[in-house]
Enzyme design. Sequence first.
Site, PDB file in Angstrom:
ATOM      1  N   GLY A  20       3.252  -0.336  -5.011  1.00 15.92           N
ATOM      2  CA  GLY A  20       4.103  -1.755  -5.072  1.00 15.92           C
ATOM      3  C   GLY A  20       3.746  -2.796  -3.445  1.00 15.92           C
ATOM      4  O   GLY A  20       4.657  -3.232  -2.947  1.00 15.92           O
ATOM      5  N   MET A  21       3.216  -1.591  -2.510  1.00 11.85           N
ATOM      6  CA  MET A  21       3.543  -1.813  -1.190  1.00 11.85           C
ATOM      7  C   MET A  21       2.141  -2.788  -0.978  1.00 11.85           C
ATOM      8  O   MET A  21       2.045  -3.756   0.288  1.00 11.85           O
ATOM      9  CB  MET A  21       3.740  -1.202  -0.224  1.00 11.85           C
ATOM     10  N   ASP A 133       5.796  11.143   0.791  1.00  9.57           N
ATOM     11  CA  ASP A 133       5.429  10.650  -0.450  1.00  9.57           C
ATOM     12  C   ASP A 133       4.045  12.005  -1.130  1.00  9.57           C
ATOM     13  O   ASP A 133       3.790  10.460  -1.526  1.00  9.57           O
ATOM     14  CB  ASP A 133       5.627   9.411  -0.297  1.00  9.57           C
TER      15      ASP A 133
END
Length: 720
Positions: A20-21, A133
Amino acid sequence: MIGHELAGRYKIIERVGGGGMALVYKAQDILLNRYVAIKVLRQQFVHDEEFIRRFRREAQSAASLSHPNVVSIYDVGQEDETHYIVMEFIEGHNLNEIIKERAPLQVDEAVRIASQICDALDHAHHNQIIHRDIKPHNILIGRNGRVKVTDFGIARAVTSTTITQTGSVVGSVHYFSPEHAKGVTTGEKSDLYSLGIVLYQMLTGRLPFLGESPISVALKHLQEEFDEPKEVNPLIPQSVENIILKSMRKNPHERYQSAEEMMQDLETCLLPDRRDEPKIEFDDDEDQTRIMPALKTMQSDDRDDYTAAVPVHDTMNEVTDEEEVHEGNKKKKRKKQALIVGSILLFLAILTGVVIYVNNMLVVPEVTVPNVVDKPEEVAVKELEDLGLVVKEVSRVYKQGVDEGIVFKQSRTEGTVVKKGADIILTVGDVKPLSTMPDLRNGKTLEEAIKLLKVQKVDEDRIDVKYENHDSIPEGQIISQWPESGEEFDPDVTQVRLVVSKGKQSITMPNLIGQTRSQAESLIKEKGLEIGSVEDMSSFTVEKGKVIEQWPYQPNEIAEPGTKIDLKVSSGYPPEAINYTFNVPVAPSREGEKSQIRIVYSDALGDKREGESRTITTTEIIPVKLLLAPEKNGSVEIYRDGRALETYIVLYTDAKNGTVPQPQIEAPPEPEVPASTEPPQQDGDGEPEEDESERNEDSDSSNEGKRKGDNKKHSWKDDN
């Protein structure tokens, strides 16, 4: 981005992943001639200054890590609006792919992977870096089985605006710790909780918490209990389940206190004496079992006190309120005195300990540092410790000429006088670090393969090259390699073997025309080809039983192996062909004189074929054998003494019907008689007799005219 040279150094080859990043690309470092992975920030975040600031800071912080189980960070930079991080490129798969393909994993494999992740986290935590994460997507497994943890510190760069924009945080909610889900500060134990979920997923093939939305999953982390691992997979040893249960406690204080502690547990959990250990119990469970008895005790004590405070009427002995108060004061006084005495004794004990400690610190014996270079590690350590020195660290480094485990350097030189208990660092010889064999196949040419091997310090003299034909790999590309891609090898001694494609095997088509059928079929098989159809075909030019045509390749063309070759074989003359013998009369220019006769004829077998040549002195008949066909008549040409004399046309229809005109035989002129010197005689009429030569000349003229008339009769024009 593909093909772009980022910062003039990194040539983007292909996209290999993304989230997503950021997007991840495989690139070649042109300066160092090696493959790297480049993570490029997505364009929607290039104007988020807070995100970019944290992105850089955390990437630079992660770059300070140096560990075999951590993906190395090589570079961080910006080109225009492109923010990127250059990392070590790992050939292999991420753990998420492996779980999807093979879960549940074997217990020993899962424990080995978790242990390596734990080792990486321990290194990071000692460097004050929290991952935040940990999930299978961020765990890479190389071709050699080595685990690499990536994306260190990047999760810190997520701002409040990115939670809904990218989905990267929400996407990881299945691995959140309870404190992470609540949004409070996370620490080392949060990483260990996430690692526990990863281990749970590896061994059960499923996640502990699932929900219809990320919020519902986060609430389950906070409020609900999960199915214990052994309930899902009974093959999990109790010792391994205990690790999962401890690492996934909702209260951080009940988890492992450090990654090192968890790693030690992982390294010993599969020992035979631990596999069936008792199921772990936690403090909160024990407290729950102790709360009620404690309360009962407290109530009992209260009841006793209450009872003691109530006057008890005894017929034998009554106690008044005044006596009771007096007794209580005496008890309080004794307690106070005991407290004072105890405090004094405690103070004196502490004071004595301090004196002893200070004395020991001030008066420390000295020792002389011995020389332990060239000694085995165990011997050197024991010798130093026996003298009271502390071996603070043993550094293992490869050094040429030094065997593994032999000390070749010590931090304090021989003869140095130090206090007992001083630290010393030893440097010990280690095994030579091996290089990882790159992938030399997948379309690489020999030249490219040699360049990659030179990067690994492989001398060109240790590269063996063999060439082989290959049906699918183009000429010049690598077919196979040894060692295989991903294998570790010593570049100084390993002999690398490469097999290079010569392309498809080329076969030069032999000339089969004119060969017998058996000869042609043998040649086809010898060349690695196959025999196709064989057809009979009539021919005027090719002898019966011999090849007339070959297909699809003509002589000397390049044929592909295994191709079927079709043949047409002569069945001889066609049935309508006629063999006809034409008798040709020939005569010398003069009877008795020599003349050179040459015959040239044409028929179905060819034009202008040389027939018989002979020297004659008288008229002869020379037979000429002709092969005639409906579309091919015959012709015979007569040459005498080098000059064309006659041409005869033999029609196919005449030969078939037996109506071929036969040339007339004419006698050649007699030889000339020499002239007489006597006067000519007169005949009976008184006229002089005609000279013989004149008669011959007249006769020759008459005969010549007659022959010319006959030739015209048999000329091609007359016949047609």
